[in-house]
Design a protein around this motif. Sequence first.
Motif, PDB file in Angstrom:
ATOM      1  N   UNK A  52       0.842  -1.194   0.000  1.00 56.21           N
ATOM      2  CA  UNK A  52       0.000   0.000   0.000  1.00 56.21           C
ATOM      3  C   UNK A  52       0.883   1.252   0.000  1.00 56.21           C
ATOM      4  N   UNK A  53       0.522   2.230  -0.816  1.00 59.10           N
ATOM      5  CA  UNK A  53       1.304   3.467  -0.886  1.00 59.10           C
ATOM      6  C   UNK A  53       1.080   4.290   0.372  1.00 59.10           C
ATOM      7  N   UNK A  54       2.153   4.868   0.883  1.00 56.37           N
ATOM      8  CA  UNK A  54       2.036   5.683   2.077  1.00 56.37           C
ATOM      9  C   UNK A  54       3.255   6.558   2.273  1.00 56.37           C
TER      10      UNK A  54
ATOM     11  N   UNK B 269      -3.945  13.264  -7.599  1.00 58.08           N
ATOM     12  CA  UNK B 269      -5.017  12.491  -6.970  1.00 58.08           C
ATOM     13  C   UNK B 269      -5.714  11.596  -7.992  1.00 58.08           C
ATOM     14  N   UNK B 270      -5.863  12.076  -9.222  1.00 56.07           N
ATOM     15  CA  UNK B 270      -6.557  11.308 -10.258  1.00 56.07           C
ATOM     16  C   UNK B 270      -5.780  10.084 -10.723  1.00 56.07           C
ATOM     17  N   UNK B 271      -4.503   9.957 -10.321  1.00 51.75           N
ATOM     18  CA  UNK B 271      -3.707   8.796 -10.719  1.00 51.75           C
ATOM     19  C   UNK B 271      -4.068   7.548  -9.915  1.00 51.75           C
ATOM     20  N   UNK B 272      -4.831   7.708  -8.833  1.00 54.32           N
ATOM     21  CA  UNK B 272      -5.254   6.585  -7.990  1.00 54.32           C
ATOM     22  C   UNK B 272      -4.052   5.791  -7.457  1.00 54.32           C
ATOM     23  N   UNK B 273      -3.050   6.499  -6.983  1.00 53.05           N
ATOM     24  CA  UNK B 273      -1.863   5.823  -6.456  1.00 53.05           C
ATOM     25  C   UNK B 273      -2.178   5.031  -5.195  1.00 53.05           C
ATOM     26  N   UNK B 274      -3.177   5.480  -4.440  1.00 54.09           N
ATOM     27  CA  UNK B 274      -3.478   4.834  -3.164  1.00 54.09           C
ATOM     28  C   UNK B 274      -4.459   3.677  -3.316  1.00 54.09           C
ATOM     29  N   UNK B 275      -5.035   3.537  -4.484  1.00 50.93           N
ATOM     30  CA  UNK B 275      -5.939   2.413  -4.726  1.00 50.93           C
ATOM     31  C   UNK B 275      -5.237   1.228  -5.362  1.00 50.93           C
ATOM     32  N   UNK B 276      -3.955   1.345  -5.618  1.00 53.70           N
ATOM     33  CA  UNK B 276      -3.181   0.282  -6.265  1.00 53.70           C
ATOM     34  C   UNK B 276      -2.350  -0.478  -5.234  1.00 53.70           C
ATOM     35  N   UNK B 277      -1.797  -1.592  -5.652  1.00 52.89           N
ATOM     36  CA  UNK B 277      -0.820  -2.321  -4.864  1.00 52.89           C
ATOM     37  C   UNK B 277       0.521  -2.285  -5.589  1.00 52.89           C
ATOM     38  N   UNK B 278       1.568  -2.055  -4.812  1.00 50.89           N
ATOM     39  CA  UNK B 278       2.898  -1.859  -5.350  1.00 50.89           C
ATOM     40  C   UNK B 278       3.848  -2.899  -4.752  1.00 50.89           C
ATOM     41  N   UNK B 279       4.980  -3.153  -5.398  1.00 54.76           N
ATOM     42  CA  UNK B 279       5.966  -4.033  -4.766  1.00 54.76           C
ATOM     43  C   UNK B 279       6.409  -3.453  -3.428  1.00 54.76           C
ATOM     44  N   UNK B 280       6.442  -4.267  -2.405  1.00 59.66           N
ATOM     45  CA  UNK B 280       6.766  -3.797  -1.055  1.00 59.66           C
ATOM     46  C   UNK B 280       8.099  -3.069  -1.031  1.00 59.66           C
TER      47      UNK B 280
ATOM     48  N   UNK C  63       6.740   4.434 -14.918  1.00 59.26           N
ATOM     49  CA  UNK C  63       5.683   3.454 -14.665  1.00 59.26           C
ATOM     50  C   UNK C  63       4.446   3.861 -15.452  1.00 59.26           C
ATOM     51  N   UNK C  64       3.919   2.939 -16.240  1.00 58.84           N
ATOM     52  CA  UNK C  64       2.733   3.179 -17.056  1.00 58.84           C
ATOM     53  C   UNK C  64       1.501   2.915 -16.200  1.00 58.84           C
ATOM     54  N   UNK C  65       0.835   3.977 -15.744  1.00 57.80           N
ATOM     55  CA  UNK C  65      -0.299   3.794 -14.840  1.00 57.80           C
ATOM     56  C   UNK C  65      -1.504   3.195 -15.566  1.00 57.80           C
TER      57      UNK C  65
ATOM     58  N   UNK D 132      10.978   5.482  10.509  1.00 55.19           N
ATOM     59  CA  UNK D 132      11.052   4.721   9.257  1.00 55.19           C
ATOM     60  C   UNK D 132       9.768   3.939   8.994  1.00 55.19           C
ATOM     61  N   UNK D 133       8.842   3.985   9.936  1.00 62.04           N
ATOM     62  CA  UNK D 133       7.592   3.245   9.782  1.00 62.04           C
ATOM     63  C   UNK D 133       6.743   3.868   8.679  1.00 62.04           C
ATOM     64  N   UNK D 134       6.230   3.009   7.793  1.00 59.98           N
ATOM     65  CA  UNK D 134       5.394   3.473   6.687  1.00 59.98           C
ATOM     66  C   UNK D 134       3.933   3.422   7.106  1.00 59.98           C
ATOM     67  N   UNK D 135       3.226   4.541   6.936  1.00 61.41           N
ATOM     68  CA  UNK D 135       1.796   4.619   7.217  1.00 61.41           C
ATOM     69  C   UNK D 135       1.048   4.562   5.885  1.00 61.41           C
ATOM     70  N   UNK D 136       0.287   3.509   5.667  1.00 60.47           N
ATOM     71  CA  UNK D 136      -0.513   3.418   4.445  1.00 60.47           C
ATOM     72  C   UNK D 136      -1.543   4.540   4.422  1.00 60.47           C
ATOM     73  N   UNK D 137      -1.820   5.067   3.227  1.00 62.27           N
ATOM     74  CA  UNK D 137      -2.717   6.210   3.106  1.00 62.27           C
ATOM     75  C   UNK D 137      -3.798   5.935   2.064  1.00 62.27           C
ATOM     76  N   UNK D 138      -4.886   6.683   2.197  1.00 58.40           N
ATOM     77  CA  UNK D 138      -5.956   6.612   1.209  1.00 58.40           C
ATOM     78  C   UNK D 138      -5.973   7.836   0.314  1.00 58.40           C
ATOM     79  N   UNK D 139      -5.324   8.908   0.746  1.00 56.41           N
ATOM     80  CA  UNK D 139      -5.253  10.126  -0.054  1.00 56.41           C
ATOM     81  C   UNK D 139      -4.130  10.987   0.493  1.00 56.41           C
TER      82      UNK D 139
END
Length: 409
Positions: free
Chosen positions: A143-145, A168-179, A203-205, A152-159
Amino acid sequence: MSQLVELEIGPIAHGGHCVARYEGRVVFVRHTLPGERVLARLTDAAPDAKFWRADAVEVLDASPDRVPSAWPQAGPGGVGGGELAHVALPAQRAWKTAVLDEQLRRLAKLDLDVAVLGAPGDDERGGLGWRTRIDLVADAEGRAGMRGHRSHEVHAMESMPLASPAIENLDLFGRRWPAGTHIEAIAPAGGDDPIVLLDGVPYDVRRSRVDPRPNARTSVRERVGDRVYRVAAAGFWQVHREAPGVLVDAVLAGVGDVDGAAVLDLYSGAGLFTAPLADAVGDSGEVVSVEGDERAVKDARRNLHDRSNVELHAGDVARVLTGRDDADSDVVHADVVVLDPPRTGAGRAVVDGILDLRPERVVYVACDPAALARDLATFGAGGYSVASLVGHDLFPMTHHLEAVAVLTR
């Protein structure tokens, strides 16, 4: 659980916090305002530390400048980058004015009537949606955060409320990424299509995959007035949508009439100031720019290739000024010097190099008030005085600001 203490909050301090005292010890407290009484969680309270740190987690007596947070996830225990989201926008500018004034008084012994101005459109947008560039990291679940403050702790975000609508329109937070991957999103204010980089690779969104083609797009066009700059997507550019135009206008006003003059542009980046300065000096003048980042110099050469009155130098600014880093450097004269150093400031070696040139005017663009004040003290000892100094709030919801100082001798 960290210790909770009740604190009476005192004055603002540089860095996005206020000062309180607990049992005689100084405590720097985030997420509060002067005059408040809060319950705070101690986050850094080593017994032998000179000072402690804390987050206000409950407000017992609120300041009239407190508002519901515009970015709750940047609150206590959350991500860094939005430490003033609980402060009304006019009060944020008053906060930054107080910090700028205090640093100038304490470090440069300057008593100036300073102000921090908002950028066009920020009041209408509530200080949100201004970032044209954001950096994220994927957590263990993809999850993007963002990382927590001083963590160093990563906080996952929704926006990300500070990001521009195009990001915001790229929907970066609705995707899953390599950890663990680093995600950069760049959406130029001028309307050029956004770019996403995954660990520095395009990266081709639309297809949700890395674009491995050697000709994949890695740069963006940035528009400032009627000028177009091409900048590496991963390179440096002002992040606020209005910052380039605001700062160009301030620099041009600061240099004054430079028709036919020799202007030295230090820390010149991709040529944001170099191009309008080249127009201002005309065919009979010259702009000499100096930049240490190779990628930025490459961008500058592309942006300024048709300017016969511009001379570019690549290398450490202090070393180029003294001729040690560029054997072809002939920086022996300047009527005006413009400098836009990093957050650490120019430093004594660079300021001394400028003083040796004895320009009539210096225009200093600063992104840290403490570094600016230290350098102004050095300029002052060299015979220069501050003709004007204006702050610009180009980082709403954060403690950061830009300032433009004009010095004369």
